[in-house]
Design an enzyme around this catalytic site. Sequence first.
Site, mmCIF file in Angstrom:
data_model
loop_
_atom_site.group_PDB
_atom_site.id
_atom_site.type_symbol
_atom_site.label_atom_id
_atom_site.label_comp_id
_atom_site.label_asym_id
_atom_site.label_seq_id
_atom_site.Cartn_x
_atom_site.Cartn_y
_atom_site.Cartn_z
ATOM 1 N N GLU A 1 0.802 -1.235 0.000
ATOM 2 C CA GLU A 1 0.000 0.000 0.000
ATOM 3 C C GLU A 1 0.832 1.281 0.000
ATOM 4 O OE1 GLU A 1 -2.727 -0.494 3.272
ATOM 5 O OE2 GLU A 1 -3.378 -2.445 2.562
ATOM 6 N N GLU B 1 -6.024 -10.874 -1.230
ATOM 7 C CA GLU B 1 -6.828 -10.664 -0.014
ATOM 8 C C GLU B 1 -8.312 -10.639 -0.365
ATOM 9 O OE1 GLU B 1 -5.421 -7.292 2.291
ATOM 10 O OE2 GLU B 1 -3.336 -7.722 1.833
HETATM 11 O O1 G3I Z 1 -3.830 -8.378 18.754
HETATM 12 C C1 G3I Z 1 -4.466 -7.244 19.337
HETATM 13 C C2 G3I Z 1 -4.980 -7.597 20.700
HETATM 14 O O2 G3I Z 1 -3.902 -7.888 21.539
HETATM 15 C C3 G3I Z 1 -5.803 -6.427 21.244
HETATM 16 O O3 G3I Z 1 -6.368 -6.772 22.450
HETATM 17 C C4 G3I Z 1 -6.908 -6.039 20.264
HETATM 18 C C5 G3I Z 1 -7.710 -4.830 20.724
HETATM 19 O O4 G3I Z 1 -8.240 -4.109 19.635
HETATM 20 O O5 G3I Z 1 -6.328 -5.726 19.027
HETATM 21 C C6 G3I Z 1 -5.620 -6.806 18.457
HETATM 22 O O6 G3I Z 1 -5.039 -6.378 17.283
HETATM 23 C C7 G3I Z 1 -5.897 -6.222 16.184
HETATM 24 C C8 G3I Z 1 -5.401 -7.127 15.067
HETATM 25 O O7 G3I Z 1 -6.127 -6.889 13.898
HETATM 26 C C9 G3I Z 1 -5.497 -8.625 15.441
HETATM 27 O O8 G3I Z 1 -6.825 -8.977 15.622
HETATM 28 C C10 G3I Z 1 -5.831 -4.766 15.736
HETATM 29 O O9 G3I Z 1 -6.432 -3.942 16.731
HETATM 30 C C11 G3I Z 1 -6.546 -4.595 14.410
HETATM 31 O O10 G3I Z 1 -6.313 -3.267 13.939
HETATM 32 C C12 G3I Z 1 -5.970 -5.573 13.402
HETATM 33 O O11 G3I Z 1 -6.684 -5.424 12.209
HETATM 34 C C13 G3I Z 1 -6.067 -6.007 11.078
HETATM 35 C C14 G3I Z 1 -5.722 -4.913 10.067
HETATM 36 O O12 G3I Z 1 -5.207 -5.489 8.883
HETATM 37 C C15 G3I Z 1 -4.654 -3.974 10.597
HETATM 38 O O13 G3I Z 1 -3.436 -4.667 10.757
HETATM 39 C C16 G3I Z 1 -7.042 -6.994 10.468
HETATM 40 O O14 G3I Z 1 -7.225 -8.091 11.367
HETATM 41 C C17 G3I Z 1 -6.483 -7.512 9.131
HETATM 42 O O15 G3I Z 1 -7.444 -8.293 8.474
HETATM 43 C C18 G3I Z 1 -6.143 -6.324 8.237
HETATM 44 O O16 G3I Z 1 -5.543 -6.828 7.067
HETATM 45 C C19 G3I Z 1 -5.217 -5.846 6.073
HETATM 46 C C20 G3I Z 1 -3.967 -6.329 5.356
HETATM 47 O O17 G3I Z 1 -2.943 -6.576 6.274
HETATM 48 C C21 G3I Z 1 -3.516 -5.312 4.299
HETATM 49 N N1 G3I Z 1 -4.602 -5.016 3.390
HETATM 50 C C22 G3I Z 1 -5.852 -4.591 4.008
HETATM 51 C C23 G3I Z 1 -6.319 -5.655 5.018
HETATM 52 C C24 G3I Z 1 -7.645 -5.273 5.605
HETATM 53 O O18 G3I Z 1 -7.547 -4.097 6.354
#
Ligand code: G3I
Length: 370
Positions: free
Chosen positions: A154, A259
């Site tokens: 990105e 994805e």
């Molecule tokens: O692991 C922590 C946990 O310890 C905590 O208690 C909790 C509280 O909110 O958050 C957890 O982390 C979350 C993580 O996902 C794991 O579940 C983050 O807040 C959350 O922001 C994160 O979201 C991910 C997002 O990327 C940001 O990294 C999504 O699961 C994931 O599907 C999404 O994937 C992205 C690709 O990497 C890139 N392209 C877009 C795609 C969708 O956004």
Amino acid sequence: MSIRKFVAVLAFAGVAAHAQTPALKDAFKGFFRVGAALNPAQFEERDTIGAGIVRSQFNTISPENILKWEVVHPRADAYSFDASDKYVAFGEKYKMFIIGHTLVWHSQVPAWVFKNDKGETIDREGLLKRLEDHIKTVVGRYKGRINEWDVVNEALNEDGTLRQSPWLKIIGDDFLVKAFQFAHEADPKAELYYNDYSVENTPKREGAVRLIKKLQEAGVKVAAIGLQGHDKMEWPTLEQQDATIQAFKALGIKVNITELDIDVLPQATQQRTADVSLSIEAQAKLNPYVNGLPEDMQKALAKRYADLFTVFCKYKDTVDRITFWGVRDSDSWLNGWPIRGRTSYPLLFDKDGKPKPAFQAVVDTAKKKK
Ligand code: G3I
């Protein structure tokens, strides 16, 4: 024995519904690999339904979150490979094509990465050193085991210009070339990708073409572009999908869907109000299928998936991999974005692990093409 009785016997025997279906990985043999992004419950096999679907349906896996910088390298002096070691071990155990996601992104990077010892913005040389250390440590650890890396994720704005990320601001636009070089040095055999969303829109697509050409001119080996494929029911159009694959095929690289999901929920609005009742009404409107996806929507989703896969199959020499962003609907990030707590239906397997009508529609596209 009646069909109903037969199904009941299977259920009693603990045979999962997904095991009765053809496998996606078999249906698309000769076309492309088919995979899914996994969370820890799946690759640690605690989620027995999810892990079962992965084992029986897919031949490639991606890590949804556990190889992002903030997870694998949370502090300057500490890497954390617990989860990624398990992820790779799962992939090897079941002979999957294993993906690494992602080395350079503007998101999910801890603040320390961009600061020096005094807490000021780090300089170009300092950040390049950190980038090299991170990439060589992470890619090097899984050399010969992780088959493909999303090196840069990105980096583009919607208008096709480079995003003003800390990477760009501090290092300059050669951060992309450097990242690919470091990854190549760490594992010369790994396939290296540039990965992004909305590349189907013309301005961003043109920006991505320029970006890939620049990498190629710098002598960097780009194996593929990853089109994330976070699709809607109406977007991208099939013409946009087709034109996008052609544009990158012309550059001599693979075009992989990295994805994939299809959002069937109404788009969130920008409406702002302090009126609680209006807010509740608005939320309900944006989350209309809490008790299940109606039949007509199931059919529409199935058709949408089939239409997209028909385009993918047309380019079987260019499209090498299709990866869904999650296994079951209940795993999807779209249950939490852009509004938390919605019930979303973007994948091929429902929350119980049963294949949805979209599953069969996708499998049928392969049959028609063979
Ligand atoms: O692991 C922590 C946990 O310890 C905590 O208690 C909790 C509280 O909110 O958050 C957890 O982390 C979350 C993580 O996902 C794991 O579940 C983050 O807040 C959350 O922001 C994160 O979201 C991910 C997002 O990327 C940001 O990294 C999504 O699961 C994931 O599907 C999404 O994937 C992205 C690709 O990497 C890139 N392209 C877009 C795609 C969708 O956004």
